[in-house]
Design a protein around this motif. Structure first.
Motif, PDB file in Angstrom:
ATOM      1  N   LEU A 262      49.134  38.642  34.851  1.00 40.65           N
ATOM      2  CA  LEU A 262      48.007  39.725  34.726  1.00 40.65           C
ATOM      3  C   LEU A 262      46.770  38.938  34.338  1.00 40.65           C
ATOM      4  O   LEU A 262      46.596  37.901  34.087  1.00 40.65           O
ATOM      5  CB  LEU A 262      48.238  40.478  33.421  1.00 40.65           C
ATOM      6  N   ASN A 263      45.661  39.622  34.657  1.00 37.28           N
ATOM      7  CA  ASN A 263      44.203  39.160  34.514  1.00 37.28           C
ATOM      8  C   ASN A 263      43.895  38.962  32.771  1.00 37.28           C
ATOM      9  O   ASN A 263      43.746  39.763  32.236  1.00 37.28           O
ATOM     10  CB  ASN A 263      42.979  39.969  34.918  1.00 37.28           C
ATOM     11  N   ALA A 264      43.844  37.602  32.338  1.00 35.22           N
ATOM     12  CA  ALA A 264      43.942  37.342  30.932  1.00 35.22           C
ATOM     13  C   ALA A 264      42.538  37.667  30.269  1.00 35.22           C
ATOM     14  O   ALA A 264      42.508  38.174  29.201  1.00 35.22           O
ATOM     15  CB  ALA A 264      44.224  35.918  30.755  1.00 35.22           C
ATOM     16  N   SER A 265      41.528  38.045  31.107  1.00 33.91           N
ATOM     17  CA  SER A 265      40.215  38.236  30.827  1.00 33.91           C
ATOM     18  C   SER A 265      40.219  39.763  30.403  1.00 33.91           C
ATOM     19  O   SER A 265      39.169  40.035  29.941  1.00 33.91           O
ATOM     20  CB  SER A 265      39.148  37.534  31.445  1.00 33.91           C
TER      21      SER A 265
ATOM     22  N   PHE B  10      42.718  42.032  29.588  1.00 33.22           N
ATOM     23  CA  PHE B  10      43.636  42.835  28.344  1.00 33.22           C
ATOM     24  C   PHE B  10      44.035  41.771  27.157  1.00 33.22           C
ATOM     25  O   PHE B  10      44.170  40.540  27.893  1.00 33.22           O
ATOM     26  CB  PHE B  10      45.205  43.132  28.776  1.00 33.22           C
ATOM     27  N   SER B  11      44.241  42.016  26.268  1.00 32.91           N
ATOM     28  CA  SER B  11      44.835  41.212  24.986  1.00 32.91           C
ATOM     29  C   SER B  11      46.065  40.916  25.368  1.00 32.91           C
ATOM     30  O   SER B  11      46.842  41.359  26.277  1.00 32.91           O
ATOM     31  CB  SER B  11      44.442  42.025  23.658  1.00 32.91           C
ATOM     32  N   GLU B  12      46.642  39.860  24.789  1.00 35.88           N
ATOM     33  CA  GLU B  12      47.966  39.185  24.831  1.00 35.88           C
ATOM     34  C   GLU B  12      49.022  40.296  24.619  1.00 35.88           C
ATOM     35  O   GLU B  12      50.043  40.393  25.206  1.00 35.88           O
ATOM     36  CB  GLU B  12      48.138  38.049  24.021  1.00 35.88           C
ATOM     37  N   ARG B  13      48.855  41.122  23.652  1.00 34.16           N
ATOM     38  CA  ARG B  13      49.729  42.265  23.226  1.00 34.16           C
ATOM     39  C   ARG B  13      49.779  43.195  24.255  1.00 34.16           C
ATOM     40  O   ARG B  13      50.954  43.809  24.271  1.00 34.16           O
ATOM     41  CB  ARG B  13      49.214  42.774  21.629  1.00 34.16           C
ATOM     42  N   THR B  14      48.749  43.547  24.706  1.00 31.78           N
ATOM     43  CA  THR B  14      48.670  44.426  25.883  1.00 31.78           C
ATOM     44  C   THR B  14      49.278  43.973  26.926  1.00 31.78           C
ATOM     45  O   THR B  14      50.085  44.862  27.681  1.00 31.78           O
ATOM     46  CB  THR B  14      47.307  45.116  25.894  1.00 31.78           C
TER      47      THR B  14
ATOM     48  N   LEU C 191      53.689  44.141  31.005  1.00 30.30           N
ATOM     49  CA  LEU C 191      54.924  43.259  31.567  1.00 30.30           C
ATOM     50  C   LEU C 191      55.975  43.937  31.247  1.00 30.30           C
ATOM     51  O   LEU C 191      57.118  43.993  32.220  1.00 30.30           O
ATOM     52  CB  LEU C 191      54.748  42.010  31.320  1.00 30.30           C
ATOM     53  N   SER C 192      56.458  44.397  30.073  1.00 29.95           N
ATOM     54  CA  SER C 192      57.560  44.872  29.671  1.00 29.95           C
ATOM     55  C   SER C 192      58.101  46.149  30.453  1.00 29.95           C
ATOM     56  O   SER C 192      59.274  46.461  30.676  1.00 29.95           O
ATOM     57  CB  SER C 192      57.896  45.139  28.261  1.00 29.95           C
TER      58      SER C 192
ATOM     59  N   ARG D 247      51.329  55.679  42.046  1.00 31.16           N
ATOM     60  CA  ARG D 247      51.927  56.691  40.968  1.00 31.16           C
ATOM     61  C   ARG D 247      52.996  56.397  40.121  1.00 31.16           C
ATOM     62  O   ARG D 247      53.214  56.556  39.047  1.00 31.16           O
ATOM     63  CB  ARG D 247      52.182  57.954  41.798  1.00 31.16           C
ATOM     64  N   TRP D 248      54.011  55.625  40.785  1.00 29.73           N
ATOM     65  CA  TRP D 248      55.177  55.293  39.893  1.00 29.73           C
ATOM     66  C   TRP D 248      54.738  54.222  39.032  1.00 29.73           C
ATOM     67  O   TRP D 248      55.060  54.133  37.632  1.00 29.73           O
ATOM     68  CB  TRP D 248      56.061  54.643  40.959  1.00 29.73           C
ATOM     69  N   PHE D 249      53.651  53.448  39.339  1.00 25.59           N
ATOM     70  CA  PHE D 249      53.299  52.267  38.550  1.00 25.59           C
ATOM     71  C   PHE D 249      52.665  52.819  37.174  1.00 25.59           C
ATOM     72  O   PHE D 249      52.913  52.429  35.933  1.00 25.59           O
ATOM     73  CB  PHE D 249      52.241  51.381  39.261  1.00 25.59           C
TER      74      PHE D 249
END
Length: 163
Positions: free
Chosen positions: A1-4, A6-10, A15-16, A52-54
């Motif tokens: 994921l683009n780290a800039s 989203f925050s790490e928690r998000t 990802l989960s 849409r599934w995503f």
């Protein structure tokens, strides 16, 4: 994921819900898209099933519920992920004092879109739309990265396999 963006928690929450990304793609690694004729048979409608599934996995895809004459849109998908995205919108995009910290062009674009949406509709509806737009942009970026990664893997040939 683009780290800039989203925050790490998000990122962890997203990802989960979406791992492995290949579950949303066809056997060639492309998004599943169909073209159907509309009710009147003249207009061709593009249906992006993978996206849409995503979005549903992230909890930002609306689901239409009908009962008699009434039609309503209800939320479907992961409540935890939807809450995490809502908090991200509130704490990062909504907070004016944090806007100068936005490093990503995508996040800056979403913040501007949020301001425009809030002028047109209620703030809560604008935030929900921005969450959906963020999920759509994230899906596009992840598919591009996955395609680039597969292309890199195919271009690097193992010398032992070469005859």
């Amino acid at each position: 994921l683009n780290a800039s963006v989203f925050s790490e928690r998000t990122q962890a929450m997203i990802l989960s819900q979406i791992f492995p990304l290949e579950e949303f793609l066809d056997e060639f690694g492309k998004p599943i898209v169909t073209y159907d004729k509309g009710k009147r048979g003249k207009v061709v409608a593009k249906r992006e099933h993978s996206r849409r599934w995503f979005q549903k996995a992230l909890g930002v895809a609306p689901r239409e519920v009908q009962s008699g004459d009434s039609k309503k849109l209800k939320k479907s998908g992961s409540q935890l992920c939807r809450t995490s995205l809502w908090q991200w919108v509130m704490m990062v995009l909504e907070a004016i004092r944090c806007r100068h910290l936005l490093k990503s062009k995508i996040a800056q674009h979403l913040a501007i879109c949020l301001d425009n949406q809030k002028q047109k509709t209620k703030a809560a509806k604008a935030r929900t739309r921005i969450m959906g737009r963020a999920a759509m942009l994230l899906f596009r970026e992840l598919v591009k990265e996955l395609a680039a990664h597969k292309q890199r893997d195919n271009s690097t040939v193992d010398p032992e396999l070469e005859v």
